[in-house]
Scaffold this motif. Structure first.
Motif, PDB file in Angstrom:
ATOM      1  N   ALA A 265       0.838  -1.204   0.000  1.00  0.00           N
ATOM      2  CA  ALA A 265       0.000   0.000   0.000  1.00  0.00           C
ATOM      3  C   ALA A 265       0.874   1.256   0.000  1.00  0.00           C
ATOM      4  CB  ALA A 265      -0.926  -0.008   1.210  1.00  0.00           C
ATOM      5  N   LEU A 266       1.956   1.227   0.748  1.00  0.00           N
ATOM      6  CA  LEU A 266       2.894   2.351   0.757  1.00  0.00           C
ATOM      7  C   LEU A 266       3.535   2.528  -0.613  1.00  0.00           C
ATOM      8  CD1 LEU A 266       4.258   4.425   2.686  1.00  0.00           C
ATOM      9  CD2 LEU A 266       6.065   2.746   3.039  1.00  0.00           C
ATOM     10  N   GLU A 267       3.843   1.424  -1.279  1.00  0.00           N
ATOM     11  CA  GLU A 267       4.411   1.487  -2.619  1.00  0.00           C
ATOM     12  C   GLU A 267       3.442   2.157  -3.585  1.00  0.00           C
ATOM     13  OE1 GLU A 267       6.211  -1.676  -5.905  1.00  0.00           O
ATOM     14  OE2 GLU A 267       4.534  -2.232  -4.606  1.00  0.00           O
ATOM     15  N   ARG A 268       2.177   1.765  -3.540  1.00  0.00           N
ATOM     16  CA  ARG A 268       1.184   2.375  -4.449  1.00  0.00           C
ATOM     17  C   ARG A 268       1.060   3.868  -4.177  1.00  0.00           C
ATOM     18  NH1 ARG A 268      -1.439  -2.527  -3.152  1.00  0.00           N
ATOM     19  NH2 ARG A 268      -2.690  -1.484  -1.551  1.00  0.00           N
ATOM     20  N   ALA A 269       1.057   4.243  -2.897  1.00  0.00           N
ATOM     21  CA  ALA A 269       0.956   5.671  -2.567  1.00  0.00           C
ATOM     22  C   ALA A 269       2.168   6.434  -3.080  1.00  0.00           C
ATOM     23  CB  ALA A 269       0.836   5.828  -1.051  1.00  0.00           C
ATOM     24  N   CYS A 270       3.346   5.835  -3.003  1.00  0.00           N
ATOM     25  CA  CYS A 270       4.557   6.503  -3.472  1.00  0.00           C
ATOM     26  C   CYS A 270       4.543   6.637  -5.001  1.00  0.00           C
ATOM     27  CB  CYS A 270       5.783   5.720  -3.006  1.00  0.00           C
ATOM     28  SG  CYS A 270       7.360   6.524  -3.310  1.00  0.00           S
ATOM     29  N   LEU A 271       4.118   5.580  -5.701  1.00  0.00           N
ATOM     30  CA  LEU A 271       4.053   5.641  -7.164  1.00  0.00           C
ATOM     31  C   LEU A 271       3.052   6.686  -7.636  1.00  0.00           C
ATOM     32  CD1 LEU A 271       4.176   1.826  -8.045  1.00  0.00           C
ATOM     33  CD2 LEU A 271       6.018   3.506  -8.282  1.00  0.00           C
ATOM     34  N   GLU A 272       1.964   6.850  -6.899  1.00  0.00           N
ATOM     35  CA  GLU A 272       0.973   7.855  -7.268  1.00  0.00           C
ATOM     36  C   GLU A 272       1.406   9.261  -6.883  1.00  0.00           C
ATOM     37  OE1 GLU A 272      -2.506   6.611  -5.266  1.00  0.00           O
ATOM     38  OE2 GLU A 272      -2.839   4.833  -6.527  1.00  0.00           O
ATOM     39  N   ALA A 273       2.340   9.383  -5.932  1.00  0.00           N
ATOM     40  CA  ALA A 273       2.675  10.697  -5.397  1.00  0.00           C
ATOM     41  C   ALA A 273       3.839  11.356  -6.115  1.00  0.00           C
ATOM     42  CB  ALA A 273       3.002  10.584  -3.902  1.00  0.00           C
ATOM     43  N   ILE A 274       4.885  10.647  -6.469  1.00  0.00           N
ATOM     44  CA  ILE A 274       6.079  11.281  -7.020  1.00  0.00           C
ATOM     45  C   ILE A 274       6.555  10.568  -8.271  1.00  0.00           C
ATOM     46  CG2 ILE A 274       6.837  12.081  -4.748  1.00  0.00           C
ATOM     47  CD1 ILE A 274       8.886   9.811  -4.738  1.00  0.00           C
ATOM     48  N   SER A 275       7.326  11.311  -9.054  1.00  0.00           N
ATOM     49  CA  SER A 275       7.947  10.760 -10.250  1.00  0.00           C
ATOM     50  C   SER A 275       9.326  11.425 -10.419  1.00  0.00           C
ATOM     51  CB  SER A 275       7.078  11.041 -11.475  1.00  0.00           C
ATOM     52  OG  SER A 275       7.724  10.591 -12.656  1.00  0.00           O
ATOM     53  N   PRO A 276      10.363  10.642 -10.642  1.00  0.00           N
ATOM     54  CA  PRO A 276      10.372   9.183 -10.699  1.00  0.00           C
ATOM     55  C   PRO A 276      10.291   8.593  -9.291  1.00  0.00           C
ATOM     56  CG  PRO A 276      12.597  10.010 -10.935  1.00  0.00           C
ATOM     57  CD  PRO A 276      11.714  11.229 -10.894  1.00  0.00           C
ATOM     58  N   ALA A 277       9.556   7.482  -9.177  1.00  0.00           N
ATOM     59  CA  ALA A 277       9.400   6.815  -7.880  1.00  0.00           C
ATOM     60  C   ALA A 277      10.338   5.615  -7.821  1.00  0.00           C
ATOM     61  CB  ALA A 277       7.962   6.355  -7.701  1.00  0.00           C
ATOM     62  N   PRO A 278      10.836   5.276  -6.639  1.00  0.00           N
ATOM     63  CA  PRO A 278      11.671   4.073  -6.507  1.00  0.00           C
ATOM     64  C   PRO A 278      10.855   2.820  -6.788  1.00  0.00           C
ATOM     65  CG  PRO A 278      11.101   4.952  -4.342  1.00  0.00           C
ATOM     66  CD  PRO A 278      10.622   5.951  -5.328  1.00  0.00           C
ATOM     67  N   ARG A 279      11.526   1.818  -7.277  1.00  0.00           N
ATOM     68  CA  ARG A 279      10.841   0.552  -7.570  1.00  0.00           C
ATOM     69  C   ARG A 279      11.681  -0.589  -7.000  1.00  0.00           C
ATOM     70  NH1 ARG A 279       6.578   0.628 -10.989  1.00  0.00           N
ATOM     71  NH2 ARG A 279       6.170   2.578 -12.122  1.00  0.00           N
ATOM     72  N   ARG A 326       8.600  14.295  -0.755  1.00  0.00           N
ATOM     73  CA  ARG A 326       7.464  15.069  -1.267  1.00  0.00           C
ATOM     74  C   ARG A 326       6.924  16.008  -0.186  1.00  0.00           C
ATOM     75  NH1 ARG A 326       2.120  13.122  -1.744  1.00  0.00           N
ATOM     76  NH2 ARG A 326       2.573  12.349   0.370  1.00  0.00           N
ATOM     77  N   ASP A 327       6.745  15.487   1.013  1.00  0.00           N
ATOM     78  CA  ASP A 327       6.219  16.304   2.111  1.00  0.00           C
ATOM     79  C   ASP A 327       7.173  17.437   2.454  1.00  0.00           C
ATOM     80  OD1 ASP A 327       4.061  14.609   2.185  1.00  0.00           O
ATOM     81  OD2 ASP A 327       4.846  13.399   3.841  1.00  0.00           O
ATOM     82  N   GLU A 328       8.467  17.191   2.331  1.00  0.00           N
ATOM     83  CA  GLU A 328       9.444  18.234   2.644  1.00  0.00           C
ATOM     84  C   GLU A 328       9.354  19.385   1.646  1.00  0.00           C
ATOM     85  OE1 GLU A 328      14.301  18.684   3.214  1.00  0.00           O
ATOM     86  OE2 GLU A 328      13.393  16.731   2.792  1.00  0.00           O
ATOM     87  N   VAL A 329       9.176  19.068   0.350  1.00  0.00           N
ATOM     88  CA  VAL A 329       9.054  20.113  -0.663  1.00  0.00           C
ATOM     89  C   VAL A 329       7.786  20.933  -0.436  1.00  0.00           C
ATOM     90  CG1 VAL A 329       8.713  20.527  -3.133  1.00  0.00           C
ATOM     91  CG2 VAL A 329      10.427  18.878  -2.367  1.00  0.00           C
ATOM     92  N   VAL A 330       6.665  20.245  -0.164  1.00  0.00           N
ATOM     93  CA  VAL A 330       5.406  20.949   0.075  1.00  0.00           C
ATOM     94  C   VAL A 330       5.514  21.826   1.330  1.00  0.00           C
ATOM     95  CG1 VAL A 330       2.962  20.642   0.624  1.00  0.00           C
ATOM     96  CG2 VAL A 330       4.040  19.198  -1.106  1.00  0.00           C
ATOM     97  N   GLY A 331       6.105  21.307   2.380  1.00  0.00           N
ATOM     98  CA  GLY A 331       6.266  22.092   3.593  1.00  0.00           C
ATOM     99  C   GLY A 331       7.162  23.298   3.387  1.00  0.00           C
ATOM    100  N   GLY A 372      12.064  16.082  -8.756  1.00  0.00           N
ATOM    101  CA  GLY A 372      13.286  16.834  -9.030  1.00  0.00           C
ATOM    102  C   GLY A 372      12.991  18.286  -9.388  1.00  0.00           C
ATOM    103  N   ARG A 373      12.008  18.485 -10.288  1.00  0.00           N
ATOM    104  CA  ARG A 373      11.657  19.853 -10.696  1.00  0.00           C
ATOM    105  C   ARG A 373      11.047  20.623  -9.527  1.00  0.00           C
ATOM    106  NH1 ARG A 373       7.221  22.456 -13.504  1.00  0.00           N
ATOM    107  NH2 ARG A 373       8.043  24.149 -14.818  1.00  0.00           N
ATOM    108  N   ALA A 374      10.193  19.967  -8.769  1.00  0.00           N
ATOM    109  CA  ALA A 374       9.570  20.638  -7.634  1.00  0.00           C
ATOM    110  C   ALA A 374      10.607  21.045  -6.603  1.00  0.00           C
ATOM    111  CB  ALA A 374       8.528  19.719  -6.999  1.00  0.00           C
ATOM    112  N   GLY A 375      11.584  20.187  -6.347  1.00  0.00           N
ATOM    113  CA  GLY A 375      12.626  20.535  -5.394  1.00  0.00           C
ATOM    114  C   GLY A 375      13.457  21.714  -5.855  1.00  0.00           C
ATOM    115  N   ALA A 376      13.774  21.737  -7.160  1.00  0.00           N
ATOM    116  CA  ALA A 376      14.572  22.847  -7.693  1.00  0.00           C
ATOM    117  C   ALA A 376      13.798  24.159  -7.630  1.00  0.00           C
ATOM    118  CB  ALA A 376      14.986  22.534  -9.127  1.00  0.00           C
ATOM    119  N   LEU A 377      12.517  24.141  -8.008  1.00  0.00           N
ATOM    120  CA  LEU A 377      11.705  25.353  -7.936  1.00  0.00           C
ATOM    121  C   LEU A 377      11.543  25.835  -6.499  1.00  0.00           C
ATOM    122  CD1 LEU A 377       8.914  24.606 -10.583  1.00  0.00           C
ATOM    123  CD2 LEU A 377      10.728  26.328 -10.726  1.00  0.00           C
ATOM    124  N   ALA A 378      11.330  24.896  -5.561  1.00  0.00           N
ATOM    125  CA  ALA A 378      11.192  25.288  -4.158  1.00  0.00           C
ATOM    126  C   ALA A 378      12.482  25.918  -3.653  1.00  0.00           C
ATOM    127  CB  ALA A 378      10.819  24.080  -3.309  1.00  0.00           C
TER     128      ALA A 378
END
Length: 412
Positions: A265-279, A326-331, A372-378
């Motif tokens: 379930a955590l894997e599915r949430a991660c794949l839906e939340a960020i890109s590229p996601a770890p596999r 992801r949460d760190e970038v949003v915060g 990656g793009r979100a982190g750079a913009l933040a």
């Protein structure tokens, strides 16, 4: 001079019966009775083993080697029983036994002796062995009788009748152990050994009835009866330990299966939340099959479970780290926006901040988030807001030194 007859240890001393059973609290009166009897028994057994130890020194080198190993095992069991007696007496505390202490006494009496120690009771043929206090006492009785017979410390021919009685008691205890052996080759082999001991016992009794000297044949019979009884106690303890191990292994399978489902379930949430996601591959513990029965196969199965557990730990950490990024970038975006709103910015700076914020919000709204793009913009958003809100400090200028007045030289 008349020879003084040697005093031999009393072979009739046996361990006291333990009160209650595992899980049933032991009340103060029965605990006191048991501890008093156990204390005397432990002292008697130590004296017996000390007598055997002294007798071994009088034997030949070959005989010493043959008996020392079993003596070491017997002393190991005595030490374990003595240590547990100390814990029992501490818990009993002179009779101050409440409900908690009563349950603790039951656990100390009927629980495994090696559960709270780093050293395992061991036998040369079977390795580590987990036994309860009553089982260890019975085993020590059997070992002591064997050692006394092998070291020629058992009473002489005048006490043959008493020794025959003790051998018969050992045979009957062994007979009671036979039904506990699983049906099959092991039970058949144990039954056959017991039948041979019965025939030897009948022959010995018949010889004694006719007045023959049985001192030379009763010793080996004592050893064989004690050995068979010891082997059956060891086998029963090993079966109980294996059964407990299988139960614990089955519980571990259930726990790992539940963890794997949560990590998927955590894997599915991660794949839906960020890109590229770890596999990472998440192992299926059920693919290992049912928990085996054989000890060797069970050990290999537990090794596989350990590898599955490590793989699940890695997957959990990896996917949790992706969501945490992801949460760190949003915060960070929210914190920088609050800092910009609280600052007094000029019109040009406000326009720049609004533009950077709009681009960051647009990126943060993307599903899955391009991390990656979100982190750079933040980071760029934070750097710009820092630059326009941080007070500008200019270096202090040094005052100009007054120049010395020039003196004109008189013309010649």
């Amino acid at each position: 001079m008349t020879a003084v007859p040697q005093q031999h240890p009393d072979p009739g001393v046996v361990a006291p019966a333990a009160p209650g059973r595992l899980g049933v609290p032991v009340q103060a009166p029965e605990a006191q009775t048991y501890l008093n009897a156990l204390r005397e028994w432990v002292a008697q057994r130590r004296a017996d083993l000390g007598e055997v130890d002294r007798a071994v020194l009088r034997l030949s080198q070959a005989e010493q080697v043959a008996i020392t190993n079993d003596l070491t095992v017997a002393l190991t069991f005595w030490k374990a029983v003595s240590d547990r007696l100390t814990l029992l007496e501490t818990t009993f505390d002179g009779g101050r036994v409440g409900p908690v202490e009563a349950e603790r006494l039951s656990t100390l009496i009927h629980g495994r002796l090696d559960s709270n120690t780093t050293e395992h009771l061991s036998l040369p043929s079977s390795g580590s062995l987990a036994v309860s206090l009553p089982e260890a006492c019975r085993l020590l009785d059997s070992l002591t009788r064997t050692l006394q017979a092998r070291a020629s410390l058992a009473p002489g021919a005048a006490e043959a009748s008493q020794r025959i009685t003790l051998v018969r008691a050992g045979i009957e205890r062994t007979r009671d152990q036979i039904p506990l052996v699983p049906a099959g080759a092991q039970r058949d082999a144990a039954s056959e050994k017991l039948a041979r001991l019965d025939r030897r016992m009948d022959d010995l009794v018949e010889r004694a009835r006719r007045g023959a000297d049985v001192g030379g044949i009763i010793g080996p019979l004592e050893i064989d009866v004690a050995t068979l009884e010891r082997d059956l106690i060891v086998a029963a303890a090993e079966r109980a330990s294996a059964a407990r191990s299988r139960v614990r292994t089955q519980q571990q399978v259930e726990e790992l299966d539940a963890r794997a489902a949560a990590i998927r379930a955590l894997e599915r949430a991660c794949l839906e939340a960020i890109s590229p996601a770890p596999r990472l591959a998440i192992p299926n513990v059920r693919a290992l099959g049912p928990v085996p029965q054989a000890p060797a196969e069970l050990a290999a199965y537990r090794d596989k479970l350990e590898r599955v557990s490590r793989a699940l730990d890695l997957a959990h950490e990896t996917y949790a780290a992706g969501l945490a990024e992801r949460d760190e970038v949003v915060g960070l975006a929210g914190a920088v926006a609050a800092m910009a709103a609280a600052a007094r910015l000029g019109a040009e700076a406000q326009a720049d901040v609004a533009e950077l914020r709009a681009r960051l919000d647009e990126t943060l709204a993307t599903k899955p988030l391009p991390i990656g793009r979100a982190g750079a913009l933040a980071a760029a958003y934070q750097a710009y807001v820092d630059s326009v809100t941080r007070p500008v400090t200019r270096p202090a200028t040094r005052p100009a030194r007054p120049s010395a007045p020039r003196t004109q030289r008189p013309r010649p």
